[in-house]
Design an enzyme around this catalytic site. Structure first.
Site, PDB file in Angstrom:
ATOM      1  N   GLY A   1       0.978  -0.467   0.179  1.00 25.62           N
ATOM      2  CA  GLY A   1      -0.222  -0.264   0.128  1.00 25.62           C
ATOM      3  C   GLY A   1       0.446   1.129  -0.139  1.00 25.62           C
ATOM      4  CB  THR A   2       3.560   2.741   1.548  1.00 24.71           C
ATOM      5  OG1 THR A   2       2.962   1.837   2.709  1.00 24.71           O
ATOM      6  CG2 THR A   2       4.909   3.411   1.634  1.00 24.71           C
TER       7      THR A   2
ATOM      8  CG  ASN B   1      -4.068   3.803   9.939  1.00 24.41           C
ATOM      9  OD1 ASN B   1      -3.875   5.124   9.191  1.00 24.41           O
ATOM     10  ND2 ASN B   1      -2.501   3.598  10.717  1.00 24.41           N
TER      11      ASN B   1
ATOM     12  CD  GLN C   1      -6.094  -1.242   8.685  1.00 23.42           C
ATOM     13  OE1 GLN C   1      -6.792  -2.312   8.081  1.00 23.42           O
ATOM     14  NE2 GLN C   1      -4.835  -0.981   8.597  1.00 23.42           N
TER      15      GLN C   1
ATOM     16  CB  SER D   1      -1.510  -3.227   1.517  1.00 28.09           C
ATOM     17  OG  SER D   1      -0.012  -4.736   1.803  1.00 28.09           O
ATOM     18  CB  ALA D   2      -2.237  -8.981  -0.312  1.00 25.96           C
ATOM     19  CG  HIS D   3       0.127  -6.724   5.596  1.00 30.72           C
ATOM     20  ND1 HIS D   3       0.330  -6.739   6.610  1.00 30.72           N
ATOM     21  CD2 HIS D   3       0.542  -5.736   4.533  1.00 30.72           C
ATOM     22  CE1 HIS D   3       0.864  -5.250   6.649  1.00 30.72           C
ATOM     23  NE2 HIS D   3       0.964  -4.891   4.847  1.00 30.72           N
TER      24      HIS D   3
ATOM     25  CB  THR E   1      11.061  -9.482 -11.347  1.00 33.23           C
ATOM     26  OG1 THR E   1      12.644  -8.878 -12.159  1.00 33.23           O
ATOM     27  CG2 THR E   1      10.701 -10.914 -12.235  1.00 33.23           C
TER      28      THR E   1
ATOM     29  CB  CYS F   1       3.580   2.156   9.871  1.00 30.68           C
ATOM     30  SG  CYS F   1       2.657   1.573   9.021  1.00 30.68           S
TER      31      CYS F   1
END
Length: 379
Positions: A71-72, A153, A181, A201-203, A239, A329
């Site tokens: 996300g960042t 967040n 979020q 962001s996947a996590h 990549t 963070c």
């Protein structure tokens, strides 16, 4: 000692099905997507299929999705591109955005003389939409971008996306929302809610760390921040992280397929936790709108206890309960929450605030155990 994880706004555990997909990719999909041989073509096909499937969840085309490291990076790519490539002169944001936005805005102010304007928020962290409308009117001779996050967040406040979209459309301003979020927890149809740029962001939805995506509405050219290759249609050199991209695709598919069930379950869990806190602690308060299910994310509850206890988070950790005192963070630093600094006066800011954040893996029994431990430590 049983461990209780209540810091899901920081990161979520990876779903077992996601791990399985990633392991299979690691075992059988080892080509570079930029290679022209059969191994590379297989990897490329996997990435493009994932892109197409992810795009469908938001009712957009695959060409509008750019894979990033999270996300960042997505926020940075969007904001820097808006200024450098799209000619944005004024960014209107709030002082309680994620640092991925605030620090990038400060960087653009220093390097490109971009004017950064802050919309008013009230004591609950709610954006003043009338002030936003006035700011856009005042800056109508400049190209503007509004950057406001969907779900805060730290305090979980929900932004009225449709209303903000309408205001931006009225003033022909671009609209970027950090939706990190929200993705996987709230349905977002980008045809019904015309946002120009979002970040994911996947996590945050039970996928792997280190992978995410940026959405750029069709028609906006993209200049890369990273140079050295033509990956991602020239928008991001590097990549592609094939295994994590496939993991993200699977995690999002699971999250979307169970979103109604998870919403109901976690809303009930959060409501139960709120009632237990009110029953067991005098003068307990809730930061932002996190107390209200209809005004905040069902995954986040930011609680302010009526005492000062600098060791509470540490002691909870020693007892196997993981929570946060602010944005993850910032964890490990001595800095307080910039969000709470904007909302609380000095006396209230001195009290201990704790962010509890939930996932589908949490249980009512874990909530009961947490409340009992809090009573032991605070009463």
């Amino acid at each position: 000692m049983n461990k209780i994880y209540l810091d899901n706004a920081a990161t979520t555990p990876i779903d077992k099905e996601v791990i399985d997909v990633m392991v299979q990719s690691m075992l059988h999909n080892n080509g570079n997507p930029s290679s022209t041989h059969q191994f590379g073509r297989k990897a490329k096909s996997s990435v493009e299929t994932a892109r197409k499937n992810i795009a469908k969840h938001f009712n957009v085309t695959a060409s509008e999705i750019i894979f990033t490291a999270g996300g960042t990076e997505a926020d940075n790519l969007i904001l820097q591109n808006a200024v450098v490539n799209l000619g944005v002169e004024v960014i209107i944001t709030s002082k309680i955005e994620h640092h991925a936005v605030l620090h990038t805005c400060n960087f653009l102010k220093k390097t490109h003389q971009t004017e950064i304007v802050y919309v008013d928020i009230d004591e609950k962290g709610v954006v003043d939409l009338e002030h936003l409308d006035r700011l856009l009117e005042l800056n109508k001779t400049h190209k503007c971008l509004v950057s406001l996050m969907y779900v805060n967040n730290e305090i979980g406040n929900l932004l009225p996306l449709n209303k903000v979209s309408e205001i931006c459309k009225k003033h022909t301003a671009l609209f970027h929302s950090d939706t990190v979020q929200a993705i996987g927890h709230y349905q977002i149809d980008l045809q019904k809610t015309p946002i120009d740029f979002i970040a994911a962001s996947a996590h945050k939805f039970h996928g792997p760390k280190g992978v995410g995506f940026a959405y750029f509405k069709k028609g906006f050219g993209i200049q890369p921040m990273l140079h050295g290759g033509d990956q991602e249609k020239g928008a991001r050199s590097s990549t592609e992280n094939v295994h994590s991209i496939l993991g993200m695709e699977k995690a999002l598919a699971i999250a979307i397929s169970t979103i109604d069930k998870d919403t109901n379950y976690l809303s009930e869990l959060k409501s139960y936790f709120i009632s237990e806190l009110k029953r067991n602690f005098k003068n307990v308060a809730f930061n932002g709108n996190s107390e209200y299910i209809d005004k905040s994310s069902y995954t986040i509850l930011n609680v302010r206890f009526a005492i000062a206890n600098d060791m509470l988070l540490f002691t909870l950790d020693l007892n196997g309960i993981a929570v946060s005192g602010g944005s993850a963070c910032q964890s490990g630093s001595n800095k307080g929450s910039h969000v709470l600094d904007e909302l609380l006066d000095e006396a209230e800011a001195d009290k201990i605030s704790v962010r509890f954040s939930f996932s589908k893996n949490n249980t009512k029994k874990e909530i009961d155990t947490t409340v009992l431990k809090l009573k032991e430590l605070l009463n």
